[in-house]
Design a protein around this motif. Structure first.
Motif, PDB file in Angstrom:
ATOM      1  N   ALA A 297       0.857  -1.185   0.000  1.00 41.67           N
ATOM      2  CA  ALA A 297       0.000   0.000   0.000  1.00 41.67           C
ATOM      3  C   ALA A 297       0.892   1.233   0.000  1.00 41.67           C
ATOM      4  N   ALA A 299       0.523   5.658   0.174  1.00 41.47           N
ATOM      5  CA  ALA A 299      -0.321   6.844   0.328  1.00 41.47           C
ATOM      6  C   ALA A 299       0.553   8.083   0.225  1.00 41.47           C
ATOM      7  N   ARG A 308      -2.794  14.947   5.482  1.00 42.65           N
ATOM      8  CA  ARG A 308      -3.635  13.768   5.678  1.00 42.65           C
ATOM      9  C   ARG A 308      -3.320  12.749   4.585  1.00 42.65           C
ATOM     10  N   PRO A 309      -2.923  11.507   4.953  1.00 50.30           N
ATOM     11  CA  PRO A 309      -2.573  10.507   3.936  1.00 50.30           C
ATOM     12  C   PRO A 309      -3.754  10.202   3.016  1.00 50.30           C
ATOM     13  N   ARG A 310      -3.455  10.109   1.728  1.00 49.96           N
ATOM     14  CA  ARG A 310      -4.442   9.766   0.712  1.00 49.96           C
ATOM     15  C   ARG A 310      -3.901   8.581  -0.083  1.00 49.96           C
ATOM     16  N   ASP A 311      -4.667   7.490  -0.121  1.00 53.29           N
ATOM     17  CA  ASP A 311      -4.207   6.265  -0.771  1.00 53.29           C
ATOM     18  C   ASP A 311      -4.013   6.459  -2.267  1.00 53.29           C
ATOM     19  N   GLN A 336       3.718   7.444   2.321  1.00 54.17           N
ATOM     20  CA  GLN A 336       3.616   6.434   3.380  1.00 54.17           C
ATOM     21  C   GLN A 336       3.476   5.059   2.735  1.00 54.17           C
ATOM     22  N   ASP A 338       3.005   0.978   3.098  1.00 55.03           N
ATOM     23  CA  ASP A 338       2.479  -0.095   3.949  1.00 55.03           C
ATOM     24  C   ASP A 338       1.957   0.436   5.279  1.00 55.03           C
ATOM     25  N   HIS A 339       1.419   1.649   5.272  1.00 55.55           N
ATOM     26  CA  HIS A 339       0.748   2.257   6.433  1.00 55.55           C
ATOM     27  C   HIS A 339       1.685   2.502   7.612  1.00 55.55           C
ATOM     28  N   ARG A 340       3.021   2.464   7.392  1.00 51.36           N
ATOM     29  CA  ARG A 340       3.924   2.650   8.530  1.00 51.36           C
ATOM     30  C   ARG A 340       5.193   3.415   8.177  1.00 51.36           C
ATOM     31  N   TRP A 342       7.495   6.125   6.318  1.00 51.99           N
ATOM     32  CA  TRP A 342       7.420   7.376   5.562  1.00 51.99           C
ATOM     33  C   TRP A 342       8.645   7.498   4.669  1.00 51.99           C
TER      34      TRP A 342
END
Length: 364
Positions: A297, A299, A308-311, A336, A338-340, A342
């Protein structure tokens, strides 16, 4: 506070670099003039030439500049400063170790000279929108015909990005000649279109050396991508290591860049196999693409919507795409993974001077 012969510090202000710049290596040359008023009522006008160079990478930032300026009574002054800052990659929950070294010096045609050296080691934690750092190190100063001095310099600082502005505050307690003084500072840098504005305010607190305040402002207007008109004014605190006294000033100058500090919009992958991309227009949106090998993933977060993260959507072959509704201008962003994790794409990554990295996106 240790004082020496009046040496010109107007040069420091006339050689300020842009508060927000893009690219990894930049050279520039400024020509300007200003008016200085020292606290003991000495006033004079000065003309100066100031070359500068910056280099940014994910773990290293170097800033070098020099000036040659006129002083009263037919004297001239040459002044230089080198600032080298290096930081380790994130580890242990995002913590980093950083080291900053600074060298500065002034030589006058009447034989006077002074120099200073500073070193500080820091522990930093930097998130995409804010960060903190705490460190300490030695400082030293030399003035022609006077004994050298050393000091213990400590520093705590915080910074945050809100919209198109970057804010920072710091406190720097220093043990100097057997007594303490603390410099408390606040700054904000704002880049909107062709205009960059930087504001500073500082207060020195000391029962031994006395307390005093200073503040300044710098506005840079870019009529073209390689030319900046610079307008500055305000005051600065005394510099005890070289004996530079407190003064107020106004300056105006023109800075020419060898490479545009505001390049065409482009994005770059974590590997060199993906060439720079110029965002394309698709209706009212700007399309950005990034290659992230092995990512599940991705973002994007930027100052256009308060980080604000946007996928991004996968296109296959490790390629990710996103559509952004942005007006023309300069923006800053991080990715970002894999959601972790940066990540800042290396081709557009710049050090913000506050312990973190940020990507630059220019929408024409």
């Amino acid at each position: 506070m240790r004082r020496g012969v009046h040496t010109s510090r107007l040069l420091c202000v006339m050689s300020l670099l842009p508060g927000v710049a893009a690219g990894q290596a930049r050279g520039s040359l400024a020509v300007g003039a200003g008016r200085v008023h020292y606290e003991d009522s000495i006033r004079f006008s000065s003309a100066a030439i100031s070359p500068a160079f910056e280099f940014d990478s994910p773990t290293l930032t170097a800033n070098l500049w020099g000036t040659f300026a006129s002083l009263p009574f037919g004297r001239w002054s040459s002044q230089g400063r080198a600032d080298l800052w290096t930081v380790t990659p994130p580890a242990f929950g995002g913590l980093r170790l950083g080291v900053e070294t600074i060298g500065a010096g002034t030589i006058r045609t009447d034989g006077g000279w002074s120099a200073a050296a500073h070193g500080i080691a820091e522990v930093l934690w930097a998130a995409p929108r804010w960060g903190i750092g705490v460190g300490a190190g030695p400082s030293a100063g030399w003035i022609a015909g006077a004994p050298s001095v050393t000091a213990l310099h400590t520093r705590g600082r915080m910074w945050a990005r809100i919209g198109a502005a970057t804010y920072s505050v710091s406190a720097e307690p220093t043990r100097f000649l057997g007594a303490w003084f603390t410099d408390v500072s606040a700054a904000v840098a704002l880049s909107t279109g062709p205009v960059t504005t930087s504001l500073w305010a500082s207060r020195r607190l000391s029962t031994t050396y006395g307390s005093r305040s200073a503040g300044s402002a710098l506005v840079q207007v870019f009529p073209t991508s390689t030319v900046a008109i610079e307008l500055g004014g305000g005051s600065y605190l005394p510099e005890p290591y070289q004996g530079l006294p407190r003064a107020s000033y106004v300056t105006v100058g023109i800075r020419l860049f060898a490479v545009s500090p505001r390049p065409a919009a482009q994005s770059h992958a974590r590997t060199l196999r993906w060439p720079p991309l110029i965002p394309e227009r698709r209706g009212d949106s700007v399309i950005v693409r990034f290659r992230m090998e092995g990512a599940a993933a991705v973002a994007i977060a930027g100052d256009w919507d308060d980080w604000r993260p946007r996928d991004l959507r996968p296109l296959g072959a490790d390629l990710w795409e996103g559509a952004l509704s942005l007006r023309p201008g300069t923006y800053h962003f991080n990715l970002q993974v894999d959601h972790r994790d940066w990540v800042v794409p290396g081709g557009v990554a710049i050090a913000d001077g506050l312990g973190g990295m940020v990507g630059v996106l220019v929408v024409p």
